[in-house]
Scaffold this motif. Sequence first.
Motif, PDB file in Angstrom:
ATOM      1  N   ASP A 186       0.877  -1.177   0.000  1.00 39.25           N
ATOM      2  CA  ASP A 186       0.000   0.000   0.000  1.00 39.25           C
ATOM      3  C   ASP A 186       0.908   1.218   0.000  1.00 39.25           C
ATOM      4  O   ASP A 186       1.730   1.399   0.903  1.00 39.25           O
ATOM      5  N   GLN A 187       0.782   2.080  -1.026  1.00 32.80           N
ATOM      6  CA  GLN A 187       1.771   3.145  -1.199  1.00 32.80           C
ATOM      7  C   GLN A 187       1.730   4.218  -0.113  1.00 32.80           C
ATOM      8  O   GLN A 187       2.647   5.017  -0.009  1.00 32.80           O
ATOM      9  N   ARG A 188       0.665   4.260   0.690  1.00 33.92           N
ATOM     10  CA  ARG A 188       0.611   5.289   1.742  1.00 33.92           C
ATOM     11  C   ARG A 188       0.950   4.751   3.130  1.00 33.92           C
ATOM     12  O   ARG A 188       1.158   5.506   4.069  1.00 33.92           O
ATOM     13  N   TRP A 189       1.020   3.437   3.261  1.00 33.85           N
ATOM     14  CA  TRP A 189       1.154   2.837   4.579  1.00 33.85           C
ATOM     15  C   TRP A 189       2.574   2.989   5.130  1.00 33.85           C
ATOM     16  O   TRP A 189       3.556   2.875   4.403  1.00 33.85           O
ATOM     17  N   GLN A 190       2.670   3.219   6.440  1.00 39.61           N
ATOM     18  CA  GLN A 190       3.976   3.238   7.108  1.00 39.61           C
ATOM     19  C   GLN A 190       3.911   2.409   8.387  1.00 39.61           C
ATOM     20  O   GLN A 190       2.903   2.444   9.097  1.00 39.61           O
ATOM     21  N   ASP A 241       8.196  11.202   3.658  1.00 41.53           N
ATOM     22  CA  ASP A 241       7.027  12.024   3.983  1.00 41.53           C
ATOM     23  C   ASP A 241       5.937  11.870   2.930  1.00 41.53           C
ATOM     24  O   ASP A 241       4.757  11.852   3.239  1.00 41.53           O
ATOM     25  N   ARG A 242       6.359  11.796   1.684  1.00 43.32           N
ATOM     26  CA  ARG A 242       5.404  11.726   0.584  1.00 43.32           C
ATOM     27  C   ARG A 242       5.594  10.418  -0.179  1.00 43.32           C
ATOM     28  O   ARG A 242       6.623   9.747  -0.050  1.00 43.32           O
ATOM     29  N   VAL A 243       4.611  10.086  -1.003  1.00 42.00           N
ATOM     30  CA  VAL A 243       4.698   8.875  -1.819  1.00 42.00           C
ATOM     31  C   VAL A 243       5.911   8.992  -2.744  1.00 42.00           C
ATOM     32  O   VAL A 243       6.069   9.990  -3.451  1.00 42.00           O
ATOM     33  N   THR A 244       6.760   7.991  -2.719  1.00 43.63           N
ATOM     34  CA  THR A 244       8.056   8.066  -3.381  1.00 43.63           C
ATOM     35  C   THR A 244       8.240   6.932  -4.374  1.00 43.63           C
ATOM     36  O   THR A 244       7.855   5.790  -4.117  1.00 43.63           O
ATOM     37  N   LEU A 245       8.820   7.308  -5.503  1.00 44.21           N
ATOM     38  CA  LEU A 245       9.072   6.332  -6.556  1.00 44.21           C
ATOM     39  C   LEU A 245      10.183   5.377  -6.123  1.00 44.21           C
ATOM     40  O   LEU A 245      11.266   5.815  -5.740  1.00 44.21           O
ATOM     41  N   ILE A 246       9.882   4.091  -6.160  1.00 45.41           N
ATOM     42  CA  ILE A 246      10.852   3.058  -5.804  1.00 45.41           C
ATOM     43  C   ILE A 246      11.221   2.362  -7.103  1.00 45.41           C
ATOM     44  O   ILE A 246      10.465   1.539  -7.621  1.00 45.41           O
ATOM     45  N   ASP A 247      12.369   2.733  -7.663  1.00 42.23           N
ATOM     46  CA  ASP A 247      12.679   2.222  -8.997  1.00 42.23           C
ATOM     47  C   ASP A 247      13.631   1.034  -8.949  1.00 42.23           C
ATOM     48  O   ASP A 247      14.117   0.647  -7.897  1.00 42.23           O
ATOM     49  N   ALA A 248      13.826   0.438 -10.102  1.00 37.35           N
ATOM     50  CA  ALA A 248      14.681  -0.732 -10.221  1.00 37.35           C
ATOM     51  C   ALA A 248      16.008  -0.381 -10.881  1.00 37.35           C
ATOM     52  O   ALA A 248      16.755  -1.260 -11.300  1.00 37.35           O
ATOM     53  N   GLY A 249      16.313   0.917 -10.981  1.00 39.43           N
ATOM     54  CA  GLY A 249      17.570   1.337 -11.596  1.00 39.43           C
ATOM     55  C   GLY A 249      17.687   0.841 -13.028  1.00 39.43           C
ATOM     56  O   GLY A 249      16.743   0.936 -13.811  1.00 39.43           O
ATOM     57  N   GLU A 250      18.822   0.254 -13.345  1.00 37.29           N
ATOM     58  CA  GLU A 250      19.073  -0.219 -14.712  1.00 37.29           C
ATOM     59  C   GLU A 250      18.143  -1.346 -15.133  1.00 37.29           C
ATOM     60  O   GLU A 250      18.024  -1.652 -16.313  1.00 37.29           O
ATOM     61  N   TYR A 251      17.531  -2.004 -14.169  1.00 38.31           N
ATOM     62  CA  TYR A 251      16.647  -3.105 -14.527  1.00 38.31           C
ATOM     63  C   TYR A 251      15.376  -2.629 -15.220  1.00 38.31           C
ATOM     64  O   TYR A 251      14.718  -3.394 -15.901  1.00 38.31           O
ATOM     65  N   THR A 252      15.029  -1.368 -14.996  1.00 38.03           N
ATOM     66  CA  THR A 252      13.846  -0.843 -15.677  1.00 38.03           C
ATOM     67  C   THR A 252      14.232  -0.472 -17.105  1.00 38.03           C
ATOM     68  O   THR A 252      15.060   0.394 -17.323  1.00 38.03           O
ATOM     69  N   CYS A 264      -0.159   9.914 -25.776  1.00 40.11           N
ATOM     70  CA  CYS A 264      -1.519  10.245 -26.218  1.00 40.11           C
ATOM     71  C   CYS A 264      -2.088  11.435 -25.458  1.00 40.11           C
ATOM     72  O   CYS A 264      -3.232  11.820 -25.677  1.00 40.11           O
ATOM     73  N   GLY A 265      -1.289  12.002 -24.541  1.00 41.61           N
ATOM     74  CA  GLY A 265      -1.734  13.183 -23.818  1.00 41.61           C
ATOM     75  C   GLY A 265      -2.759  12.917 -22.735  1.00 41.61           C
ATOM     76  O   GLY A 265      -3.327  13.845 -22.169  1.00 41.61           O
ATOM     77  N   ALA A 266      -3.018  11.648 -22.446  1.00 42.46           N
ATOM     78  CA  ALA A 266      -4.019  11.306 -21.440  1.00 42.46           C
ATOM     79  C   ALA A 266      -3.553  11.684 -20.044  1.00 42.46           C
ATOM     80  O   ALA A 266      -2.351  11.704 -19.756  1.00 42.46           O
ATOM     81  N   ALA A 267      -4.527  11.998 -19.176  1.00 42.77           N
ATOM     82  CA  ALA A 267      -4.229  12.174 -17.762  1.00 42.77           C
ATOM     83  C   ALA A 267      -4.153  10.784 -17.147  1.00 42.77           C
ATOM     84  O   ALA A 267      -5.031   9.948 -17.351  1.00 42.77           O
ATOM     85  N   ALA A 268      -3.062  10.529 -16.433  1.00 42.76           N
ATOM     86  CA  ALA A 268      -2.882   9.204 -15.834  1.00 42.76           C
ATOM     87  C   ALA A 268      -2.166   9.389 -14.502  1.00 42.76           C
ATOM     88  O   ALA A 268      -1.680  10.476 -14.191  1.00 42.76           O
ATOM     89  N   GLU A 269      -2.120   8.335 -13.724  1.00 43.64           N
ATOM     90  CA  GLU A 269      -1.319   8.384 -12.506  1.00 43.64           C
ATOM     91  C   GLU A 269      -0.043   7.595 -12.763  1.00 43.64           C
ATOM     92  O   GLU A 269      -0.065   6.549 -13.415  1.00 43.64           O
ATOM     93  N   LEU A 270       1.057   8.115 -12.228  1.00 36.88           N
ATOM     94  CA  LEU A 270       2.358   7.482 -12.461  1.00 36.88           C
ATOM     95  C   LEU A 270       2.343   5.994 -12.116  1.00 36.88           C
ATOM     96  O   LEU A 270       2.960   5.188 -12.796  1.00 36.88           O
ATOM     97  N   ASP A 271       1.619   5.637 -11.059  1.00 36.27           N
ATOM     98  CA  ASP A 271       1.638   4.231 -10.646  1.00 36.27           C
ATOM     99  C   ASP A 271       0.702   3.363 -11.474  1.00 36.27           C
ATOM    100  O   ASP A 271       0.587   2.166 -11.231  1.00 36.27           O
ATOM    101  N   PHE A 282       5.551   2.534  -5.773  1.00 37.79           N
ATOM    102  CA  PHE A 282       5.494   3.772  -5.007  1.00 37.79           C
ATOM    103  C   PHE A 282       5.223   3.427  -3.562  1.00 37.79           C
ATOM    104  O   PHE A 282       4.432   2.529  -3.274  1.00 37.79           O
ATOM    105  N   ALA A 283       5.908   4.098  -2.659  1.00 40.98           N
ATOM    106  CA  ALA A 283       5.779   3.758  -1.255  1.00 40.98           C
ATOM    107  C   ALA A 283       6.210   4.933  -0.393  1.00 40.98           C
ATOM    108  O   ALA A 283       6.847   5.877  -0.864  1.00 40.98           O
ATOM    109  N   ARG A 284       5.847   4.863   0.885  1.00 40.88           N
ATOM    110  CA  ARG A 284       6.309   5.863   1.851  1.00 40.88           C
ATOM    111  C   ARG A 284       7.262   5.238   2.867  1.00 40.88           C
ATOM    112  O   ARG A 284       7.618   5.866   3.859  1.00 40.88           O
TER     113      ARG A 284
END
Length: 156
Positions: A12-16, A49-60, A99-106, A116-118
Motif C-alpha cells: 500500500d503506497q501510503r502505509w507506514q 514524507d510523501r509517496v516516493t518512486l521506488i525504482d529498479a535502476g538499470e533493470y527498468t 496520447c496526452g491522457a491524464a494518468a497516474e504514475l503508478d 510507489f511507497a512511503r
Amino acid sequence: MSDSYIRLIPDDQRWQPTVEAAASAAAYVAELFYGQGDAVERVEVTFYDRVTLIDAGEYTTRIACSRCEADISLDWLGDVVRENGGASFDSLDVLVPCCGAAAELDSLHYEEPIRFARFEVSAMNPTRARSELDGTELARVAQLLGHPVVQVLAHY
Ligand SMILES: [Zn+2]
C-alpha cells in the motif's frame, strides 16, 4: 562500479510501519544476508514524507502507457522526477507524452517493477547466492512490519 539492492516496501503506497516494527524488520533482513552482527549497517530503513518512486535502476528498461499502450521513454520519467524536484510526490497525476491522457504514475506499465511507497527497507549488495527473498521470508518481513510487502530488485 555498480550496486545491487533489494528494496522491500509495503504493498500500500501510503502505509507506514511504526519505528519499532521497521527496526525489527530491518534486523531480520540483516540476519538473512549478513549473518549475526556482520555488516548490518548495509540494511537501511527509510520513511518518506510523501509517496516516493521506488525504482529498479538499470533493470527498468521499458515503460508503456496504460491508455494507448505506446512506449514511453525512460527519459520522460527522468524529466518528471527532475521537474518534481525529486522522487517524492504530492500527486502522482501526470499527462503522458504519447496520447496526452491524464494518468497516474503508478498506473503505467513498467517492464521491471517500479513501485510507489512511503517506506522501504533496502539491502545493498546482497551477499548471499540467492538475492531475492522467498515467500516465507517475505511473509516474515510482512509479519514484523504489520503489512504485506513486495520486493523490488534494483541495480544502479
Ligand atoms: Zn498513451
